[in-house]
Design a protein around this motif. Structure first.
Motif, PDB file in Angstrom:
ATOM      1  N   THR A 220       0.563  -1.075  -0.036  1.00 30.25           N
ATOM      2  CA  THR A 220      -0.051   0.263   0.116  1.00 30.25           C
ATOM      3  C   THR A 220       1.182   1.570  -0.140  1.00 30.25           C
ATOM      4  O   THR A 220       1.921   0.786   0.742  1.00 30.25           O
ATOM      5  CB  THR A 220      -1.128  -0.291   0.652  1.00 30.25           C
ATOM      6  N   PRO A 221       0.261   1.824  -0.504  1.00 28.10           N
ATOM      7  CA  PRO A 221       0.942   3.404  -0.588  1.00 28.10           C
ATOM      8  C   PRO A 221       1.739   3.905   0.452  1.00 28.10           C
ATOM      9  O   PRO A 221       2.890   3.920   0.879  1.00 28.10           O
ATOM     10  CB  PRO A 221      -0.288   4.780  -1.127  1.00 28.10           C
ATOM     11  N   ASN A 222       1.239   3.895   1.515  1.00 26.61           N
ATOM     12  CA  ASN A 222       1.572   4.167   3.046  1.00 26.61           C
ATOM     13  C   ASN A 222       2.642   3.424   3.819  1.00 26.61           C
ATOM     14  O   ASN A 222       3.345   3.124   5.207  1.00 26.61           O
ATOM     15  CB  ASN A 222       0.189   4.024   4.153  1.00 26.61           C
ATOM     16  N   ARG A 223       2.989   2.012   2.492  1.00 25.44           N
ATOM     17  CA  ARG A 223       3.892   1.193   3.098  1.00 25.44           C
ATOM     18  C   ARG A 223       4.015   0.042   4.091  1.00 25.44           C
ATOM     19  O   ARG A 223       4.339   0.095   5.189  1.00 25.44           O
ATOM     20  CB  ARG A 223       5.096   2.033   3.282  1.00 25.44           C
ATOM     21  N   ASN A 224       2.488   0.166   5.015  1.00 27.18           N
ATOM     22  CA  ASN A 224       2.223  -1.112   5.971  1.00 27.18           C
ATOM     23  C   ASN A 224       1.654  -1.833   5.797  1.00 27.18           C
ATOM     24  O   ASN A 224       1.282  -2.551   7.279  1.00 27.18           O
ATOM     25  CB  ASN A 224       1.985   0.726   7.191  1.00 27.18           C
ATOM     26  N   GLN A 225       1.335  -1.483   4.971  1.00 28.03           N
ATOM     27  CA  GLN A 225       0.431  -3.404   4.275  1.00 28.03           C
ATOM     28  C   GLN A 225       0.612  -3.563   3.018  1.00 28.03           C
ATOM     29  O   GLN A 225       0.981  -2.674   2.398  1.00 28.03           O
ATOM     30  CB  GLN A 225      -1.462  -3.009   4.577  1.00 28.03           C
TER      31      GLN A 225
END
Length: 379
Positions: A220-225
């Motif tokens: 995901t764009p926020n790099r947490n999933q």
């Protein structure tokens, strides 16, 4: 909302999505599955807020809409219906669904679809693509080596490293380590590493389709999933935060003795020895004896407990190097032998106090390291 679907397809979809249903949660709606129409198909989703599973099945959609329904009750009801079309309908503004098939009918109370937690999605472009069969094989050979407790949370995850056309999965609990490399169907979008919860990957291995269907992996764009996608399945999971240990430093690069032995025979000897070692911390001992010029030697596998007795199983083996003796946790040895898919296994040994390396002799993409156990009194 009004749809009609095949009983067997609906039942299977509920089982797949149901693996992400929260067992206990302060948020009651996470005990439900979201049943909704999307793109002319029926979508079923569940989440426990750490992992979310969405699957799609073909359905006849008369009226579009959605609702969340108790996962266990709906699944149990659909499972026991006859193999006839199942009609599910929801009156506008209602939070109850009418489910009927043949001469069976039920009203199931749920909650509004709008209240269901939002399931994140990655962008359209996949970071990497891998065949489902290969990914399942990789998961089977690696995930079990991750830590079960969260004393060191980072070790409850599996390190996934993407580099060019290769994916490498690595897991360790501090006493054993498994690492497996595989080819990607398409090159990754840059080199990167993420740590994925082992629990997520265990569930993924169970529900991935058989065969060579492409599995897209994206972050995901926020790099947490991370998101795993096929045409009929999406699995979304949070990532584990932290820095994974430098596992390459753990893998021995030199050895003094190399043993090649039948995988099945070593598995059988290990299993028998484990019966005797259950009350002795599951300790089994391997004694390696080199042969003559032909290199044919032996491996003696033994287990013992003071109040039960002891056993001794001798196996023919090709031994290069000196004699040695080393003890292991029997479960760790059985676990790795059970996933090798090779007729023979190679053991690289340095001594009783050094890590041992297990490798299938016909493949270079899998390495398994097992730390030895200390035996009181020298046994």
């Amino acid at each position: 909302m009004k749809i009609t679907a095949r009983q067997e397809q609906l039942s299977q979809a509920l089982r797949v999505a149901g693996r992400a249903v929260a067992a206990r949660s302060p948020l009651p709606i996470t005990a439900n599955v979201l049943v909704a129409t999307e793109g002319g198909r029926l979508k079923i989703s569940a989440t426990n807020l750490e992992i979310a599973i969405t699957t799609w099945i073909d359905a006849t959609v008369a009226i579009e809409g959605g609702i969340t329904l108790p996962a266990r009750l709906l699944s149990e009801f659909v499972d026991t219906l006859p193999a006839e079309p199942v009609e599910l309908s929801v009156k506008e503004g209602s939070h109850s669904a009418n489910v009927r098939s043949s001469r069976f009918e039920a009203t199931i109370r749920g909650m509004g679809a709008d209240d269901f937690p939002v399931i994140p999605a990655a962008g359209e472009e996949a970071a990497a693509t891998v065949d489902a069969k290969q990914l399942k094989d990789m998961l089977d050979q690696v995930v079990f080596a991750a830590a079960m407790d969260d004393t060191r949370p980072v070790l409850t995850g599996v390190l996934a490293t993407f580099s060019g056309n290769q994916i490498t999965l690595t897991a360790t609990n501090g006493f054993r380590l498994a690492t497996r490399a595989g080819e990607l169907s398409s090159a990754s979008a840059g080199d990167f590493s993420i740590i994925i919860p082992a629990k997520t990957l265990n569930e993924l291995a169970r529900i991935l389709p058989d065969g060579d269907a492409p599995v897209q992996i994206a972050v995901t764009p926020n790099r947490n999933q991370v998101v795993f996608r096929t045409d009929e399945l999406h699995v979304v999971s949070r990532l584990v935060e932290g820095t994974y240990p430098n596992y390459r430093q753990i893998i021995p690069t030199k050895f003094s003795t190399r043993v090649v032995v039948s995988t099945d025979e070593l598995m059988k000897a290990t299993k028998i020895a484990s019966f005797f070692s259950r009350d002795n911390s599951n300790i089994i001992t391997l004694e390696v004896q080199p042969g003559g010029e032909a290199g044919v030697g032996s491996v003696v596998v033994s287990g013992a407990a003071a109040e039960l007795g002891e056993d001794r199983g001798e196996l023919d083996a090709v031994v290069n190097g000196g004699e040695t003796r080393i003890s292991f946790n029997s479960r760790y040895v059985s676990d790795v032998l059970g996933v090798l898919h090779a007729d023979q296994v190679g053991l690289e040994l340095t001594g009783p106090n050094s890590a041992a390396v297990f490798k299938p002799i016909d493949a270079a993409d899998y390495t398994h390291v097992v730390m030895p156990m200390h035996v009181p009194g020298g046994r």
